[in-house]
Scaffold this motif. Sequence first.
Motif, short mmCIF file in Angstrom:
data_model
loop_
_atom_site.label_atom_id
_atom_site.label_comp_id
_atom_site.label_asym_id
_atom_site.label_seq_id
_atom_site.Cartn_x
_atom_site.Cartn_y
_atom_site.Cartn_z
N ASP A 25 60.66 33.88 36.35
CA ASP A 25 59.51 33.99 35.45
C ASP A 25 58.84 35.35 35.50
O ASP A 25 57.94 35.64 34.69
N LEU A 26 59.21 36.18 36.50
CA LEU A 26 58.36 37.34 36.79
C LEU A 26 58.26 38.34 35.63
O LEU A 26 57.18 38.89 35.38
N ALA A 27 59.36 38.55 34.89
CA ALA A 27 59.29 39.50 33.77
C ALA A 27 58.32 38.98 32.71
O ALA A 27 57.52 39.74 32.15
N SER A 28 58.37 37.67 32.43
CA SER A 28 57.45 37.09 31.42
C SER A 28 56.01 37.15 31.91
O SER A 28 55.08 37.38 31.13
N ILE A 29 55.82 36.91 33.22
CA ILE A 29 54.45 36.95 33.76
C ILE A 29 53.90 38.38 33.68
O ILE A 29 52.75 38.59 33.30
N ARG A 30 54.74 39.34 34.01
CA ARG A 30 54.29 40.74 33.91
C ARG A 30 53.89 41.06 32.46
O ARG A 30 52.84 41.64 32.20
N ALA A 31 54.73 40.66 31.49
CA ALA A 31 54.42 40.93 30.07
C ALA A 31 53.11 40.24 29.68
O ALA A 31 52.27 40.82 28.98
N LEU A 32 52.92 39.01 30.15
CA LEU A 32 51.68 38.27 29.86
C LEU A 32 50.47 39.02 30.43
O LEU A 32 49.44 39.16 29.76
N LEU A 33 50.61 39.52 31.65
CA LEU A 33 49.48 40.20 32.30
C LEU A 33 49.15 41.51 31.59
O LEU A 33 47.98 41.83 31.37
N VAL A 34 50.19 42.26 31.21
CA VAL A 34 49.95 43.54 30.53
C VAL A 34 49.22 43.27 29.20
O VAL A 34 48.18 43.88 28.91
N GLU A 35 49.73 42.32 28.42
CA GLU A 35 49.10 42.02 27.12
C GLU A 35 47.66 41.51 27.30
O GLU A 35 46.73 41.96 26.62
N THR A 36 47.48 40.58 28.22
CA THR A 36 46.16 39.95 28.38
C THR A 36 45.17 40.93 29.00
O THR A 36 43.99 40.93 28.64
N TRP A 37 45.65 41.77 29.92
CA TRP A 37 44.74 42.77 30.51
C TRP A 37 44.27 43.76 29.44
O TRP A 37 43.08 44.09 29.40
N HIS A 38 45.18 44.24 28.58
CA HIS A 38 44.73 45.17 27.54
C HIS A 38 43.73 44.48 26.61
O HIS A 38 42.69 45.05 26.28
N ALA A 39 44.02 43.24 26.23
CA ALA A 39 43.13 42.53 25.30
C ALA A 39 41.75 42.29 25.93
O ALA A 39 40.73 42.29 25.24
N THR A 40 41.71 42.10 27.25
CA THR A 40 40.46 41.74 27.93
C THR A 40 39.69 42.96 28.40
O THR A 40 38.45 43.01 28.28
N HIS A 58 50.64 44.70 38.81
CA HIS A 58 51.47 43.68 38.16
C HIS A 58 52.90 44.13 37.99
O HIS A 58 53.58 43.72 37.05
N SER A 59 53.37 45.00 38.88
CA SER A 59 54.79 45.33 38.87
C SER A 59 55.56 44.08 39.31
O SER A 59 54.99 43.19 39.97
N ILE A 60 56.84 44.02 38.97
CA ILE A 60 57.65 42.87 39.37
C ILE A 60 57.63 42.72 40.89
O ILE A 60 57.48 41.62 41.43
N ASP A 61 57.73 43.87 41.61
CA ASP A 61 57.73 43.80 43.08
C ASP A 61 56.41 43.26 43.62
O ASP A 61 56.41 42.44 44.55
N ALA A 62 55.30 43.70 43.05
CA ALA A 62 53.98 43.22 43.52
C ALA A 62 53.84 41.72 43.26
O ALA A 62 53.31 40.98 44.09
N LEU A 63 54.34 41.27 42.11
CA LEU A 63 54.25 39.84 41.78
C LEU A 63 55.17 39.02 42.68
O LEU A 63 54.82 37.91 43.10
N LYS A 64 56.35 39.58 42.97
CA LYS A 64 57.35 38.85 43.76
C LYS A 64 56.82 38.49 45.14
O LYS A 64 57.07 37.38 45.64
N VAL A 65 56.05 39.38 45.73
CA VAL A 65 55.48 39.14 47.07
C VAL A 65 54.63 37.86 47.06
O VAL A 65 54.60 37.11 48.02
N ARG A 66 53.97 37.61 45.92
CA ARG A 66 53.06 36.45 45.84
C ARG A 66 53.79 35.12 45.79
O ARG A 66 53.21 34.09 46.09
N LEU A 67 55.07 35.15 45.39
CA LEU A 67 55.83 33.89 45.30
C LEU A 67 55.96 33.22 46.66
O LEU A 67 56.08 32.00 46.74
N THR A 68 55.96 34.03 47.72
CA THR A 68 56.21 33.47 49.06
C THR A 68 55.01 33.64 49.99
O THR A 68 55.13 33.47 51.19
N LYS A 69 53.87 33.99 49.43
CA LYS A 69 52.68 34.19 50.29
C LYS A 69 52.24 32.83 50.84
O LYS A 69 52.12 31.86 50.09
#
Length: 160
Positions: A10-25, A43-54
């Motif tokens: 999901d990470l690529a879609s989540i990154r795209a969602l965050l970029v779009e929503t952050w600009h809009a907000t 919100h890089s893929i690597d930064a998001l990936k770390v959160r999957l296993t936190k």
Amino acid sequence: MFIRTASERDLASIRALLVETWHATYDRIYGAERVAEITDRWHSIDALKVRLTKPRSEFLVADDGTEIGGMAFASADGEGAIVTLLQLYVLPRHQGRGIGGLLLDEVIDSFPEARLIRLEVEQENDRAVAFYKACGFVEKGSAPSPGGGETSVVMERPLG
Ligand SMILES: CC(C)(COP(=O)(O)OP(=O)(O)OC[C@H]1O[C@@H](n2cnc3c(N)ncnc32)[C@H](O)[C@@H]1OP(=O)(O)O)[C@@H](O)C(=O)NCCC(=O)NCCS
């Protein structure tokens, strides 16, 4: 939309969602250039990936089978009594349809031991402040804004 745990695919879609929503907000608050800088770092893929296993954390998405419309990430303190909601974002075209509320409910259900949920929201983000108030949060003070805006509002809601 149904709510489920996020996975690596999901990470690529989540990154795209965050970029779009952050600009809009936040473009109107921080400026588009600063938002691009922040989303590239946080919100890089690597930064998001770390959160999957936190540990003691929940990383959730709202999925309708074809698209990810929202995401949430929350983490509990050492004893599990306090949960911090670190991210809650719904794509602009899906906002106002109950998805944010569903994600928040699922975050809360994921931490049955918790007694309090806490978050910080940019003071100028009126819409989100109103959403959290509608969801039972109350303002508990202020904190410096990590995005470089004016101030963040600290909000809390007792649980249990
Ligand atoms: C804030 C956000 C997560 C809310 O999610 P949403 O899917 O749009 O909100 P919902 O449709 O689930 O609304 C839930 C409740 O909040 C209320 N609400 C939502 N937006 C509101 C607003 N602008 N003013 C007042 N109440 C609001 C709704 O009335 C609803 O209450 P109800 O169920 O009793 O009718 C979403 O709008 C978003 O992603 N915004 C941009 C990013 C952002 O600011 N994120 C938070 C960063 S801390």
